[in-house]
Each structure stands twice: as structure tokens, then as C-alpha cells.
Design an enzyme around this catalytic site. Structure first.
Site, PDB file in Angstrom:
ATOM      1  CB  CYS A  33     -13.371  17.424 -87.901  1.00 49.89           C
ATOM      2  SG  CYS A  33     -13.259  18.587 -86.810  1.00 49.89           S
ATOM      3  CB  THR A  34     -18.078  16.303 -86.050  1.00 48.74           C
ATOM      4  OG1 THR A  34     -17.615  15.081 -86.322  1.00 48.74           O
ATOM      5  CG2 THR A  34     -19.547  16.059 -85.678  1.00 48.74           C
TER       6      THR A  34
END
Ligand code: ZN
Ligand code: ZN
Length: 319
Positions: free
Chosen positions: A176-177
Site C-alpha cells: 500500500c502507500t
């Protein structure tokens, strides 16, 4: 003046998060910084921007607290302060989920260097656990891109995946980020029988800083005023297209019609033609934000970050 952004999180018991909220607010008083920080009984999830002196004194101040002494701060340069204001809030959950997940039961952390080698081995299911509007403008090559509109849909997706593949044999690399979603989502996969689950340490932000854009295509969606960034500072080719004319493009806007606020990708000339709107009917709506060409998409993206009803899964901000 140079500005820098910090991204960090930590799952650690905080007995009275509301006291922490107050301490944070006092610390930021009178400083030229903007923040989006959430505290709960289970820890902290924060983003901040400011000039180096303020950023450094914040990090030093946090590290004086034994609970945050080993906090990992991701830091990078930004053109200016990138959040609308100083926001420090208490939230019952750090990442609001409908299902309980225990980060201590999560997948194994993998450094960006190991991650790159694992991708090259081709032995893994590479799983992007961000929302569809995030991976649309950028993702790892060959990643599985689940059509998730928001984080609440992940448990259902995890269930479906466990029925589609053999969870005892499928090795999953999840990213994810900034890493916080994987802490919880990887635990959810393990609960559904996945035995080998790996999570990218520090997320794509950390990968870009350590390994550049190797195996990455496009941009990284971020939850601040910039909306999209190149992960290694080098200009990347767009992988998405303008929603109007279908030319390659990866600039997001929020529709200038306040009652629509749709997030869409648009090229500069179509943005001009549609006056910052997602569609022709919106250009005639009663409540339109004024379209300013020189301001780019900025007035709209702030609106998108501040006022919209949904909640962003990366930082539990309103997005
Ligand atoms: Zn266009
Ligand atoms: Zn619209």
C-alpha cells in the site's frame, strides 16, 4: 524556502490519546506547519509538512517519548505545505475497519531491496490493496488490482481470494502507500488461511526512496494536496487516460460542481473545456467552484480532501 513532508505510523498502546492530541496541538502552535494526525488507543498515524527546522524538532520531540522512540519517519521534499491546516484528532480506530485485525498477527515485513528480488523471482501473487482510484494512475508491474472503492470492501475481497486460490500454497506480496493498511490487511489474509504473506515495509513511498521506480509504472496517489507524485522524483509516463478524450494523462481533479465532487482524471485542454467539471451537466450546476486555470487542480483537490463524505483508508482522513 524548502518544505518537507513526513509520513509515519506506529501501533502502540496509548492510554489517553486525547492528552496526546492536546500535547501535539500545543507543540504545533505558532509553527509554519500543516498536519493530518490521528491518535487512538492503538497508536498513531501521522503526516506532517513544514520547513526542516520544524520537521526535525517534531521528530526529536516524538522520539523523547519511549512509546515513539523507534518511530520510522519517511521524509521527502515537497513544494510547500501540503495539508489544508493543522489537524490532530482522536479516532477510535487508526484505520476504520468493520472487522477486527491485529497488526501483531500480520504478514512478514520485507525491505524494498528484498521486495524487488521477490518480484523478479515471479513466485508470488503481487497484491495491490489500495483503492481503485489509487492504482489506476500507478502500480507495480504485474500486480493484481482488486476493484475496491474503499477499505471497507477489503475483508470481502480477502474472503473471495481465499476461495479462488489455494491459500496454503499461494504466497502473497502485499503493498500500500505507506504501509499502515498492510499491517491490518495482511492479518486479515492470514486469518483466512494464507500462510505466506509479505508486506512491503514502509509501502511504496519507502520503495521509491530506496529502489527508485524499478518494476513500478506511473505515479503514486498520495493523500495530500499533491494527489499524485513520482515515486523517485523522476517524471513518469502516465498509465491512465483523460476521462473525456482518452489521451494519456494522470492528473486528478475533483469536479468543480460541489454537489458532485467526483474524482476524475482530465487532461489540461479538457479541463479547460469542461471548466474543471467531470461532465457537461456539471458545468451548469448551481454550486460551482470558480475555475482558475493558473491554479491548476489545487482548489478542487483541497475540497476533495476536506469536504467529501467518504473516509480515506490510508490515513482515516476525510477524502
Ligand atoms: Zn482530455
Ligand atoms: Zn461532476
Amino acid at each position: 524556502m524548502k518544505y518537507f513532508a513526513l509520513a509515519y505510523y506506529k501501533f502502540t498502546p496509548i492510554e489517553d490519546p486525547k492528552i496526546e492530541v492536546r500535547k501535539h496541538k500545543i507543540f504545533f502552535e505558532g509553527r509554519d506547519v500543516t498536519t493530518r494526525i490521528y491518535l487512538s488507543e492503538e497508536g498513531i498515524n501521522g503526516q506532517m509538512s513544514g520547513q526542516m527546522a520544524d520537521v526535525e524538532s517534531y521528530m526529536a520531540w516524538m522520539k523523547e517519548d519511549p512509546r515513539f522512540a523507534d518511530m520510522v519517519f519517511k521524509i521527502h521534499e515537497v513544494p510547500e505545505n501540503v495539508f489544508p491546516r493543522v489537524t490532530v484528532k482522536y479516532r477510535p480506530q487508526l484505520v476504520a475497519l468493520n472487522e477486527k485485525a491485529d497488526p501483531t498477527e500480520g504478514g512478514q515485513h520485507v525491505s524494498p531491496g528484498e521486495w524487488k528480488e521477490m518480484i523478479e523471482s515471479g513466485e508470488y501473487l503481487l497484491l495491490d490493496v489500495r483503492n481503485d482510484y489509487e492504482w489506476e494512475i500507478g502500480h507495480f508491474e504485474g500486480a493484481t488490482l482488486p476493484p475496491l472503492k474503499n477499505f471497507r470492501e477489503f475483508p470481502e475481497y480477502a474472503q473471495k481470494l481465499s476461495e479462488e486460490v489455494d491459500p496454503s500454497k499461494t504466497k502473497v506480496m502485499m503493498y500500500c502507500t505507506g504501509g499502515i493498511r498492510c499491517e491490518l490487511y495482511s492479518a486479515m489474509l492470514k486469518k483466512r488461511g494464507f500462510e505466506s504473506v509479505y508486506q512491503l515495509d514502509g509501502g511504496v513511498i519507502n520503495y521509491g526512496q530506496k529502489e527508485g521506480n524499478k518494476h513500478w509504472r506511473g505515479k503514486l496517489f498520495v493523500f495530500d494536496d499533491r494527489l499524485a507524485v513520482d515515486i523517485d522524483g523522476e517524471e513518469s509516463e502516465p498509465i491512465a487516460t483523460c476521462c473525456h478524450c482518452k489521451l494519456p494523462c494522470d492528473t486528478y481533479y475533483n469536479c468543480a460542481n460541489m454537489d458532485c465532487n467526483n474524482l476524475f482524471i482530465s487532461c489540461p485542454s479538457c479541463t479547460e473545456v469542461y471548466k474543471g467539471c467531470c461532465d457537461h451537466p456539471c458545468t451548469e450546476a448551481p454550486r460551482l467552484r470558480p475555475y482558475e486555470r493558473l491554479g491548476g487542480n489545487k482548489p478542487f483537490r483541497k475540497k476533495h480532501l476536506v469536504d467529501s463524505q467518504a473516509t480515506c483508508s490510508e490515513c482515516t482522513c476525510k477524502i
